[in-house]
Scaffold this active site. Structure first.
Site, mmCIF file in Angstrom:
data_model
loop_
_atom_site.group_PDB
_atom_site.id
_atom_site.type_symbol
_atom_site.label_atom_id
_atom_site.label_comp_id
_atom_site.label_asym_id
_atom_site.label_seq_id
_atom_site.Cartn_x
_atom_site.Cartn_y
_atom_site.Cartn_z
ATOM 1 N N ASP A 72 -2.928 -98.747 22.990
ATOM 2 C CA ASP A 72 -3.062 -97.296 23.746
ATOM 3 C C ASP A 72 -3.608 -96.458 22.796
ATOM 4 O O ASP A 72 -4.327 -95.404 22.892
ATOM 5 C CB ASP A 72 -1.992 -96.977 24.502
ATOM 6 N N ASP A 485 9.295 -93.240 17.687
ATOM 7 C CA ASP A 485 9.801 -94.071 18.642
ATOM 8 C C ASP A 485 11.092 -95.007 17.882
ATOM 9 O O ASP A 485 11.899 -95.448 18.518
ATOM 10 C CB ASP A 485 8.665 -95.027 19.454
#
Length: 902
Positions: A72, A485
């Site tokens: 992405d 993350d």
């Protein structure tokens, strides 16, 4: 992962528009300008393997082992079977088109198998300033042509796991379709992607948006036309396939069909409604279309869904859901649908999304009549798995957890929208998760009563982390990272995957880290850990063994996020600027905190690398300085770029921002702009060049009108470009540092392509002077004090070209209690290279040069003549070099300067 970066100058155009209103023709690969001076470098990733969402996997059905993966925000990859690793394909994307690292879809030509296509663009809202493009390659992605679309493409938007939106006609591969977002409909090319036009006969452009009221515009986008698939059996080689299926983000009208090769289109009668068709596969042998549906576009959510089967012969739809949406046991939608091309009645589908306790795969061998689960309960909460996990190649995938049943570590997956069985090998299956790409090579062991198949990471070469900060201490591990993350790592071996990420505390996205310069085993890091999920979490970690282990500090009241953190050079104090509250200082390594005064909330904080009492802050274009360990700050220089980076090296302070690169040698009171740098994203420092004392400076920015990554060995006087057109990395520069132990080595953080390490490949440069030309002097004149600049530098007269094509400028760069410091810059204005030149300048009476770096010099009265020596080497046409000096008496402005080639 999201990126809103818009910095970087416009480079050479990569798009040409044809005369037709809706046809765009792309040229050959655009030429990218190069810097006047370059230094050869080898670029490679610091290995982590994975670290982000793999949103699509595409096998070329015409050639074994030709596989592509899309991400992405991290570009696209091709599998290299010989090297058992993935090859990045979009590292050439520059800062002017950073959004092209978002890949919404890919398609591989099954006939001319060297051809591949990608639809690129990161956001359809305002975060990405550029329209999207369709890229095409005739050499498997080694080089590309770009074709601009008249609308945006959202490779990192909601719904990005659906698809594939690009599809090549298997019977006539000149024909390529693309399903667009944003109400832009269905597009088609009939010349291998050279020209494109909207399919005007296809009327439904979709209407589903995740949240039409989202004020950021991120969730408001119409997810559009989501996939295209062909029934190859309805055509013949060389003629267009007649039956084409298209999915649309419209819950009442999700599937359309053409039976005349795309001339006309119809909503398929009696189709299921109420859900979005995430995925579709065609079984041309049996004459079926299968779809997997969910109630949302994903990839993070999905609470209900079904799997359906359409018979081409009868037109009948059959619900074949492993767990139907009408069941109370269905708490997920479906996605990740794949078919075994060797055995077309065999399919696998994944849940969309089953965060807890794990993703579930369902397998059928009879076209959906019956299904088996990849894991099931054997008396809740105990699980029985048809698989085993081997993460020895990437051990951090256990996420440092030891959950209770029915959760297990590592998880089988999540966000599993990409799931593909190898069309040439029924035993091999690949699937993507939110953290990596997994594979099995003995899938059919699932079918035995007692056997299990083995799942292993297959992510080597894919580096998809978003890098928020980097530190390279003078001892211990060469690199410590702070990542989005997955937190970050201690990188003891740059070529090996670290065994685990930062833990205790696990802060999720780590936003900032620092080490004590004189005691580098002591480190601090902060992050955005979720305190709502873990009330005992404090968002700061402290290490006393160089990042090997960590313990949790305390946090002041009101903290909502990590912000930035700095530690004194001797580890005596920590200054933290968290989100949610004001700047704080601690003299107990984070076990207690007190508010700092004189500095605004949200300021970036940095520590001096030499003085344990000095800290600096930066907010709204103003520098703030503390001389008491962060207790109080005083406002310093203002008018600097807002939103810039502030870094320290030695006793100096540097600021990198949209207006350029600035240096202060007086604790932030005044700054001098580096004239050759017109824009800067970030600055970092590494080991000094041979013969020099000031650290090498690394820059992500624009020098002489060229955007790139640069190094300066003379305090910003001259620069060499160290990246090239094939190594631009688009979303790069949020984190940057040199290595204090290896001259020339730089670590570059990207937003989606992980950490890059680059090393020089050429010979060592000729040793320079013992002190940097423009550095603050490290020794004083005889019997004089150590010089400390106190005055704003003053520039001398505009230079004029001397005889033989040589020009020089002279300026004062600072002062010390006994006089001043200055520099002379020499530029070759001729048309040929030269190794010989001489500069003479005359200064006011009473001025005397006491020390000079940069060549042989003679002083006679009020005149000084400097001649080039070997350390400067050869000056190419228009190249320049700089030498610095100390003077006593009056600052020599104005001065008469002449330059002569010899």
């Amino acid at each position: 992962m999201r990126s809103s970066r818009t910095w970087g100058p416009a480079l050479a155009a990569t798009i040409l528009a044809a005369a037709a209103a809706l046809t765009f023709v792309g040229p050959q690969a655009a030429l990218v300008p190069t810097a006047a001076a370059t230094d050869a470098y080898a670029w490679k990733n610091v290995r982590i393997d994975g670290g982000g969402f793999v949103s699509g996997i595409v096998f070329n059905p015409g050639q074994r082992d030709l596989i592509y993966a899309r991400t992405d925000i991290g570009g696209a990859y091709r599998w290299n079977a010989a090297g058992s690793a993935w090859v990045p394909l979009l590292d050439w994307v520059g800062w002017d088109r950073w959004g092209w690292n978002g890949v919404l879809s890919m398609a591989a030509d099954p006939v001319q198998t060297n051809r591949v296509y990608a639809a690129v663009g990161m956001y359809t809202n305002s975060w990405d300033p550029n329209n999207g493009a369709i890229l095409r390659s005739t050499d498997r992605g080694a080089s590309w042509q770009a074709f601009n679309l008249p609308f945006k493409v959202g490779g990192n938007m909601p719904g990005r796991g659906q698809g594939e939106r690009l599809a090549v006609d298997p019977n006539d591969s000149r024909i390529v379709y693309f399903g667009a977002e944003g109400g832009n409909g269905l597009w088609r090319s009939t010349d291998y992607g050279v020209t494109w036009a909207r399919v005007t006969a296809f009327h439904n452009a979709g209407n589903y948006a995740q949240d039409p009221s989202d004020p950021n515009g991120y969730l408001t986008g119409n997810q559009g036309v989501t996939w295209v698939d062909f029934d190859q059996s309805t055509g013949a080689t060389g003629t267009a396939t007649r039956t084409i299926y298209v999915g649309v983000a419209d819950k009442q009208n999700p599937v359309y069909r053409s039976t005349d090769a795309g001339v006309t289109w119809q909503r398929i009668p009696d189709q299921p409604t109420g859900f979005l068709a995430h995925k579709a596969v065609v079984d041309p042998t049996g004459g079926f279309l299968y779809i997997a549906t969910s109630d949302t576009g994903g990839p993070y959510d999905g609470g209900k869904g079904d799997v359906w089967k359409l018979s081409r012969a009868t037109g009948a739809w059959t619900r074949i859901s492993p767990v139907p949406s009408t069941s109370a046991d269905d708490y997920f939608g479906y996605s990740g649908l794949t078919i075994d091309r060797q055995n077309p009645g065999t399919l696998i589908v994944a849940t969309q999304i089953s965060w807890w306790p794990d993703v579930i795969f369902f397998r059928t061998r009879d076209g959906g009549a019956t299904w088996s689960r990849v894991w099931d309960f054997n008396g809740y909460p105990n699980r029985v798995n048809r698989y085993t996990m081997d993460i020895s190649a990437n051990p951090w995938l256990d996420f440092n957890t030891a959950p209770s049943q029915p959760e297990q570590t590592p998880k089988l997956g999540w966000m599993t929208e990409s799931l593909e069985i190898d069309p040439f090998d029924a035993n091999r299956m690949l699937y993507g998760t939110g953290a990596t790409l997994y594979a099995t090579t003995n899938l059919t062991a699932w079918d035995s009563a007692s056997g299990t198949f083995t799942v292993r990471p297959m992510a080597r070469g894919i580096e998809e982390t978003a890098v928020l900060d980097l530190a390279s201490p003078p001892s211990g591990a060469p690199l410590i990272s702070a990542l989005g993350d997955i937190g970050g790592f201690r990188h003891d071996d740059l070529a090996a995957v670290p065994p685990n990420f930062h833990d205790t505390p696990n802060l999720g996205s780590n936003t900032s880290l620092d080490f004590a310069e004189a005691n580098p085993s002591v480190m601090v890091r902060v992050g955005n850990g979720d305190r709502a999920a873990n009330p005992n979490l404090n968002r700061i970690g402290v290490s006393t063994d160089g990042g090997r282990t960590w313990y949790q500090g305390q946090e002041p009241g009101g903290v909502t996020g990590g912000g930035t953190v700095a530690i004194a050079t001797d580890a005596s104090a920590v200054v933290w600027s968290p989100q949610g509250t004001g700047v704080q200082f601690s003299t107990t390594r984070g076990s207690s905190w007190s508010p700092s005064s004189g500095i605004p909330t949200g300021a970036i904080v940095e520590a001096s690398r030499t003085n344990p009492q000095r800290f600096f802050g930066y907010a709204a274009g103003r520098v703030y300085a503390s001389a008491d360990g962060g207790r109080t700050f005083t406002a310093g220089a203002s008018g600097l770029p807002d939103g810039a980076k502030l870094k320290t090296v030695g006793a100096d302070v540097w600021v990198a921002g949209t207006g350029g690169l600035y240096r202060s040698s007086d604790n932030g009171a005044t700054f001098t702009r580096v004239s050759t740098v017109s824009a800067a994203v970030n600055v970092g420092f590494g080991k000094a060049a041979p013969g020099r004392s000031y650290p090498a400076i690394f820059l992500v920015g624009t020098v002489d009108g060229v955007a790139g990554v640069f190094r300066s060995d003379d305090t910003g006087g001259t620069w060499v470009r160290i990246n090239d057109a094939q190594h631009q990395y688009g979303n790069a520069g949020e984190a940057l540092t040199g290595d204090p132990r290896v001259f020339g080595r730089v670590y570059l953080g990207t937003n989606g392509r992980g950490i890059l390490v680059a090393d020089r490949t050429g010979p060592e440069p000729t040793a320079g002077p013992t002190s940097s030309p423009t550095a603050s002097p490290t020794s004083s004149p005889t019997a004089g004090p150590t010089p400390t600049p106190t005055a704003t530098p003053t520039t001398g007269p505009t230079p004029t070209a001397g005889p033989g094509g040589c020009a020089a400028t002279y300026r004062v760069t600072g002062s010390w209690p006994g006089g001043f410091q200055g520099e002379v810059a020499v530029r070759n204005t001729g048309s040929t290279a030269t190794a010989g030149w001489a500069v003479t300048w005359t200064y006011p009476s009473g001025t005397q040069i006491t020390q000079l770096w940069g060549g042989d010099y003679t002083a006679s009265g009020t005149a000084v003549t400097v001649r080039n020596t070997a350390w400067n080497g050869t000056l190419a046409p228009n190249a320049s070099t700089t030498f610095g000096f100390l003077g006593t008496g009056t600052a020599a402005i104005p001065a008469t300067v002449t330059c002569q080639r010899s």
